[in-house]
Design a protein around this motif. Structure first.
Motif, PDB file in Angstrom:
ATOM      1  N   ASN A  33       0.802  -1.226   0.000  1.00  0.00           N
ATOM      2  CA  ASN A  33       0.000   0.000   0.000  1.00  0.00           C
ATOM      3  C   ASN A  33       0.837   1.279   0.000  1.00  0.00           C
ATOM      4  OD1 ASN A  33      -2.448  -1.426   0.043  1.00  0.00           O
ATOM      5  ND2 ASN A  33      -2.399  -1.606   2.273  1.00  0.00           N
ATOM      6  N   GLN A  34       2.128   1.166  -0.234  1.00  0.00           N
ATOM      7  CA  GLN A  34       2.973   2.358  -0.262  1.00  0.00           C
ATOM      8  C   GLN A  34       2.625   3.279  -1.429  1.00  0.00           C
ATOM      9  OE1 GLN A  34       5.702   3.401   2.011  1.00  0.00           O
ATOM     10  NE2 GLN A  34       4.253   2.067   3.078  1.00  0.00           N
ATOM     11  N   THR A  35       2.721   4.595  -1.197  1.00  0.00           N
ATOM     12  CA  THR A  35       2.489   5.562  -2.268  1.00  0.00           C
ATOM     13  C   THR A  35       3.604   5.506  -3.301  1.00  0.00           C
ATOM     14  OG1 THR A  35       3.574   7.264  -0.908  1.00  0.00           O
ATOM     15  CG2 THR A  35       1.160   7.150  -0.818  1.00  0.00           C
ATOM     16  N   TYR A  36       4.812   5.097  -2.889  1.00  0.00           N
ATOM     17  CA  TYR A  36       5.912   4.893  -3.830  1.00  0.00           C
ATOM     18  C   TYR A  36       5.918   3.421  -4.224  1.00  0.00           C
ATOM     19  CZ  TYR A  36      10.405   4.767  -6.069  1.00  0.00           C
ATOM     20  OH  TYR A  36      11.388   4.599  -7.007  1.00  0.00           O
ATOM     21  N   GLU A  37       5.986   3.147  -5.531  1.00  0.00           N
ATOM     22  CA  GLU A  37       5.728   1.790  -5.999  1.00  0.00           C
ATOM     23  C   GLU A  37       6.930   1.041  -6.568  1.00  0.00           C
ATOM     24  OE1 GLU A  37       2.544   2.271  -8.769  1.00  0.00           O
ATOM     25  OE2 GLU A  37       1.027   2.517  -7.203  1.00  0.00           O
ATOM     26  N   ASN A  38       8.055   1.700  -6.821  1.00  0.00           N
ATOM     27  CA  ASN A  38       9.190   1.014  -7.452  1.00  0.00           C
ATOM     28  C   ASN A  38      10.089   0.371  -6.393  1.00  0.00           C
ATOM     29  OD1 ASN A  38      10.995   0.033  -9.321  1.00  0.00           O
ATOM     30  ND2 ASN A  38      12.036   1.989  -9.626  1.00  0.00           N
ATOM     31  N   TRP A  39       9.579  -0.694  -5.798  1.00  0.00           N
ATOM     32  CA  TRP A  39      10.294  -1.405  -4.741  1.00  0.00           C
ATOM     33  C   TRP A  39      10.294  -2.901  -5.044  1.00  0.00           C
ATOM     34  CZ3 TRP A  39       6.848  -4.916  -3.064  1.00  0.00           C
ATOM     35  CH2 TRP A  39       5.487  -4.577  -3.081  1.00  0.00           C
ATOM     36  N   GLU A  40      11.177  -3.600  -4.354  1.00  0.00           N
ATOM     37  CA  GLU A  40      11.127  -5.061  -4.308  1.00  0.00           C
ATOM     38  C   GLU A  40      11.113  -5.477  -2.838  1.00  0.00           C
ATOM     39  OE1 GLU A  40      14.501  -7.265  -5.630  1.00  0.00           O
ATOM     40  OE2 GLU A  40      15.957  -6.039  -4.533  1.00  0.00           O
ATOM     41  N   LEU A  41      10.465  -6.579  -2.565  1.00  0.00           N
ATOM     42  CA  LEU A  41      10.393  -7.113  -1.206  1.00  0.00           C
ATOM     43  C   LEU A  41      11.104  -8.453  -1.167  1.00  0.00           C
ATOM     44  CD1 LEU A  41       9.375  -7.316   1.713  1.00  0.00           C
ATOM     45  CD2 LEU A  41       7.198  -8.179   0.797  1.00  0.00           C
ATOM     46  N   LEU A  42      12.091  -8.556  -0.276  1.00  0.00           N
ATOM     47  CA  LEU A  42      12.819  -9.806  -0.076  1.00  0.00           C
ATOM     48  C   LEU A  42      12.442 -10.364   1.295  1.00  0.00           C
ATOM     49  CD1 LEU A  42      14.932  -7.505  -1.447  1.00  0.00           C
ATOM     50  CD2 LEU A  42      16.225  -9.591  -1.781  1.00  0.00           C
ATOM     51  N   ILE A  43      11.639 -11.404   1.294  1.00  0.00           N
ATOM     52  CA  ILE A  43      11.221 -12.050   2.531  1.00  0.00           C
ATOM     53  C   ILE A  43      12.230 -13.149   2.845  1.00  0.00           C
ATOM     54  CG2 ILE A  43       9.392 -13.333   3.698  1.00  0.00           C
ATOM     55  CD1 ILE A  43       7.441 -12.054   1.634  1.00  0.00           C
ATOM     56  N   VAL A  44      12.877 -13.040   3.987  1.00  0.00           N
ATOM     57  CA  VAL A  44      13.928 -13.992   4.353  1.00  0.00           C
ATOM     58  C   VAL A  44      13.449 -14.796   5.560  1.00  0.00           C
ATOM     59  CG1 VAL A  44      16.366 -14.308   4.888  1.00  0.00           C
ATOM     60  CG2 VAL A  44      15.642 -12.336   3.521  1.00  0.00           C
ATOM     61  N   ASP A  45      13.149 -16.039   5.320  1.00  0.00           N
ATOM     62  CA  ASP A  45      12.568 -16.923   6.333  1.00  0.00           C
ATOM     63  C   ASP A  45      13.682 -17.643   7.091  1.00  0.00           C
ATOM     64  OD1 ASP A  45      11.172 -18.797   7.795  1.00  0.00           O
ATOM     65  OD2 ASP A  45       9.854 -19.382   6.152  1.00  0.00           O
ATOM     66  N   ASP A  46      13.756 -17.371   8.386  1.00  0.00           N
ATOM     67  CA  ASP A  46      14.818 -17.909   9.227  1.00  0.00           C
ATOM     68  C   ASP A  46      14.425 -19.260   9.839  1.00  0.00           C
ATOM     69  OD1 ASP A  46      17.321 -17.835  10.504  1.00  0.00           O
ATOM     70  OD2 ASP A  46      16.499 -16.859  12.290  1.00  0.00           O
ATOM     71  N   GLY A  47      13.892 -20.142   8.977  1.00  0.00           N
ATOM     72  CA  GLY A  47      13.576 -21.492   9.445  1.00  0.00           C
ATOM     73  C   GLY A  47      12.226 -21.646  10.104  1.00  0.00           C
ATOM     74  N   SER A  48      11.214 -20.909   9.638  1.00  0.00           N
ATOM     75  CA  SER A  48       9.884 -20.982  10.250  1.00  0.00           C
ATOM     76  C   SER A  48       9.308 -22.393  10.158  1.00  0.00           C
ATOM     77  CB  SER A  48       8.927 -20.013   9.554  1.00  0.00           C
ATOM     78  OG  SER A  48       9.316 -18.675   9.774  1.00  0.00           O
ATOM     79  N   SER A  49       8.580 -22.767  11.221  1.00  0.00           N
ATOM     80  CA  SER A  49       7.923 -24.079  11.254  1.00  0.00           C
ATOM     81  C   SER A  49       6.403 -23.934  11.244  1.00  0.00           C
ATOM     82  CB  SER A  49       8.363 -24.851  12.505  1.00  0.00           C
ATOM     83  OG  SER A  49       8.066 -24.114  13.681  1.00  0.00           O
ATOM     84  N   ASP A  50       5.899 -22.720  11.070  1.00  0.00           N
ATOM     85  CA  ASP A  50       4.458 -22.487  11.020  1.00  0.00           C
ATOM     86  C   ASP A  50       4.004 -22.447   9.558  1.00  0.00           C
ATOM     87  OD1 ASP A  50       5.441 -20.081  10.139  1.00  0.00           O
ATOM     88  OD2 ASP A  50       4.631 -18.880  11.772  1.00  0.00           O
ATOM     89  N   THR A  51       2.935 -21.751   9.255  1.00  0.00           N
ATOM     90  CA  THR A  51       2.391 -21.729   7.895  1.00  0.00           C
ATOM     91  C   THR A  51       2.909 -20.540   7.082  1.00  0.00           C
ATOM     92  OG1 THR A  51       0.418 -20.491   8.605  1.00  0.00           O
ATOM     93  CG2 THR A  51       0.300 -22.907   8.656  1.00  0.00           C
ATOM     94  N   THR A  52       4.074 -20.028   7.447  1.00  0.00           N
ATOM     95  CA  THR A  52       4.638 -18.873   6.740  1.00  0.00           C
ATOM     96  C   THR A  52       4.725 -19.100   5.233  1.00  0.00           C
ATOM     97  OG1 THR A  52       5.888 -17.966   8.614  1.00  0.00           O
ATOM     98  CG2 THR A  52       6.752 -17.530   6.419  1.00  0.00           C
ATOM     99  N   LEU A  53       5.262 -20.228   4.803  1.00  0.00           N
ATOM    100  CA  LEU A  53       5.453 -20.470   3.377  1.00  0.00           C
ATOM    101  C   LEU A  53       4.125 -20.466   2.621  1.00  0.00           C
ATOM    102  CD1 LEU A  53       7.180 -21.074   0.951  1.00  0.00           C
ATOM    103  CD2 LEU A  53       7.175 -23.491   1.592  1.00  0.00           C
TER     104      LEU A  53
END
Length: 211
Positions: A33-53
């Motif tokens: 929802n950012q007003t600035y749109e030229n971004w990338e998001l890097l989600i770095v999962d540190d070994g989650s065991s829940d339903t993150t994926l």
């Protein structure tokens, strides 16, 4: 037929996460929802065991500028470094997986840096939800206000700084402030007084709540 080359994102947002299925949608939505749109998001999962994926797959299928990385549990500093190493933007910033941005968070910082080109790195105060005090890294028996701290999620700076300094070190407490101490030797760092980062201290198992 020549294909138009897709432009690289200007801002890389690194979001380290570990078992945050309850809060991730809030964090990711605040980026989308950012007003600035030229971004990338890097989600770095540190070994989650829940339903993150499972949750993340919904975003990977919908947004070409969202990427996902997984590794066994190594801690926040390692996860942030993975994000830095894989980022494409000219600027790098961060978001805690239980925190969120106000909608003009990115835009305000880019505007400021475009007018202050000699500034290399910004950090900011935050809007705090919950306890506003944390342990002082120099004296864990002492409590200090978060306005006196370097809040890692609010760091916003030129990518070369993070790369030149090899990112964050795996210290016991506050790798972000240790990073700032190294960065200020050679770079211009400013405190940008804009509380557009919402820091949720009410998360029961938050890092600062368990020191």
């Amino acid at each position: 037929m020549l294909m138009k080359k897709k432009s690289e994102p200007l801002v890389s947002i690194v979001l380290p996460t570990y078992n945050r299925e309850k809060y991730l949608e809030r964090s990711i939505s605040s980026i989308i929802n950012q007003t600035y749109e030229n971004w990338e998001l890097l989600i770095v999962d540190d070994g989650s065991s829940d339903t993150t994926l499972t949750l993340i797959k919904n975003y990977l299928n919908r947004f070409a500028n969202v990427r996902y990385f997984y590794h066994e549990n190594r801690g926040a500093a390692y996860s942030m470094n993975i994000g830095i190493q894989n980022s494409k933007g000219k600027f790098i910033t961060f978001l805690g997986s239980d925190d969120e941005y106000l909608e003009n968070h990115l835009e305000l910082r880019l505007e400021y840096l475009s007018k202050n080109k000699n500034t290399d790195l910004l950090h900011s105060p935050a809007k705090i939800i919950g306890n506003q005090f944390v342990k002082d890294k120099h004296n864990l028996l002492k409590q200090i206000h978060l306005d006196e701290c370097i809040l890692g999620g609010t760091l916003f700076g030129k990518a070369e700084i993070f790369n030149d300094l090899n990112g964050f070190k795996n210290v016991n407490y506050s790798p972000e402030s240790e990073f700032i101490e190294r960065a200020e030797e050679n770079y211009k760092i400013e405190k940008f007084d804009s509380r557009t980062y919402i820091y949720h201290r009410d998360t029961p198992d938050g890092i600062c709540n368990n020191i």
